[in-house]
Design an enzyme around this catalytic site. Sequence first.
Site, mmCIF file in Angstrom:
data_model
loop_
_atom_site.group_PDB
_atom_site.id
_atom_site.type_symbol
_atom_site.label_atom_id
_atom_site.label_comp_id
_atom_site.label_asym_id
_atom_site.label_seq_id
_atom_site.Cartn_x
_atom_site.Cartn_y
_atom_site.Cartn_z
ATOM 1 N N LEU A 47 0.847 -1.188 0.000
ATOM 2 C CA LEU A 47 0.000 0.000 0.000
ATOM 3 C C LEU A 47 0.886 1.242 0.000
ATOM 4 O O LEU A 47 2.088 1.163 0.235
ATOM 5 C CB LEU A 47 -0.910 -0.003 1.230
ATOM 6 C CG LEU A 47 -1.894 -1.173 1.329
ATOM 7 C CD1 LEU A 47 -2.661 -1.103 2.640
ATOM 8 C CD2 LEU A 47 -2.856 -1.181 0.147
ATOM 9 N N SER A 48 0.284 2.391 -0.234
ATOM 10 C CA SER A 48 1.084 3.616 -0.242
ATOM 11 C C SER A 48 1.749 3.831 1.112
ATOM 12 O O SER A 48 2.884 4.306 1.179
ATOM 13 C CB SER A 48 0.236 4.820 -0.636
ATOM 14 O OG SER A 48 -0.881 4.960 0.208
ATOM 15 N N GLU A 49 1.057 3.486 2.217
ATOM 16 C CA GLU A 49 1.675 3.530 3.548
ATOM 17 C C GLU A 49 1.143 2.424 4.439
ATOM 18 O O GLU A 49 -0.004 1.974 4.282
ATOM 19 C CB GLU A 49 1.437 4.875 4.251
ATOM 20 C CG GLU A 49 2.329 6.005 3.791
ATOM 21 C CD GLU A 49 1.626 6.928 2.810
ATOM 22 O OE1 GLU A 49 2.329 7.760 2.193
ATOM 23 O OE2 GLU A 49 0.405 6.801 2.653
ATOM 24 N N THR A 50 1.991 2.014 5.376
ATOM 25 C CA THR A 50 1.633 1.105 6.464
ATOM 26 C C THR A 50 2.081 1.768 7.751
ATOM 27 O O THR A 50 3.204 2.268 7.835
ATOM 28 C CB THR A 50 2.318 -0.261 6.308
ATOM 29 O OG1 THR A 50 1.889 -0.864 5.079
ATOM 30 C CG2 THR A 50 1.986 -1.176 7.470
ATOM 31 N N HIS A 79 -2.853 10.724 5.560
ATOM 32 C CA HIS A 79 -3.863 9.663 5.632
ATOM 33 C C HIS A 79 -3.474 8.580 6.639
ATOM 34 O O HIS A 79 -4.343 8.039 7.331
ATOM 35 C CB HIS A 79 -4.205 9.139 4.223
ATOM 36 C CG HIS A 79 -3.702 7.806 3.837
ATOM 37 N ND1 HIS A 79 -2.457 7.612 3.280
ATOM 38 C CD2 HIS A 79 -4.276 6.566 3.910
ATOM 39 C CE1 HIS A 79 -2.305 6.318 3.014
ATOM 40 N NE2 HIS A 79 -3.382 5.672 3.389
#
Length: 292
Positions: A47-50, A79
């Site tokens: 994902l774009s971030e974790t 986000h």
Amino acid sequence: MSQSSVRFKQVDVFTSVPFKGNPLAVVFDADALSGDEMQAIARWTNLSETSFLLAPTDERADYRVRIFTTKGELPFAGHPTLGTAHAFLESGRAPKTPRRLVQECGAGLVDLAEGDHGAWAFAAPPARMTPLAPAHHDALRAALRTDAIDFTAAPTGVDNGAPWLVARLESAQAVLALDVDYEALTTIADSVGAHGLAAYAPHDANGPATFEVRCLMTGLGNGEDPVTGSANASIAMLLAQQNRRPGTRYTARQGTVLGRDGRVHVAYDDAAGRIWVGGHSVTTIDGTCRLA
């Protein structure tokens, strides 16, 4: 890894409708994980971030979070801040102060507040601004393959922990039509220390939101981020600096060309000198993540 599993949630941020926002993986009780182990998990979630929830080291904070992309760690991102707060509260943990949270992260302490209908917002962190040199304006026009850049609002690098080059276009339709040359855009973004471009423009008076936003990433891998809190915070700060604020509140739509329908709510608290950036979040996956 000393743990065999941890609690895990996947949260869709800036939406109340599953699969229409920006997904975030949240790993709980991550204190025993090393940075390398966190990075491995973030690469796997893809994902774009974790985000990784840890015990705070500052007594003022409700929790500490480390935020990873698939390629590296970020001191702050919007986000993940909202999605982590949602996951923290949904897990049954209570804030120290009702309707308020304090997040500890690489950028320091970030305040969050609960708004109407369960939506949370974060206070935009301080930012460093670097105007794009006029000598790069023609190159930016070529990289974006558009003549619709509004150069009366100077394109500017804004770094609040996640650095973006912010550019205003003449219309929402021009933002939606962008088809960029990523290689050329990377060179321009690098000139102001940015990791991508945040393009925005106003909608018509009866449009779906005040602004349309697209965030095109360069430094962390080419591609488009569905809905982006840090970039919307950067846009809000630049609107104020350039005297282009559309009042004390507005809404941005993002993710349209990706089939998403993200909504970001921005509010200026002039008395406190703060900008609040928020939206709804919804959990789509809730369970455990096996580590070994």
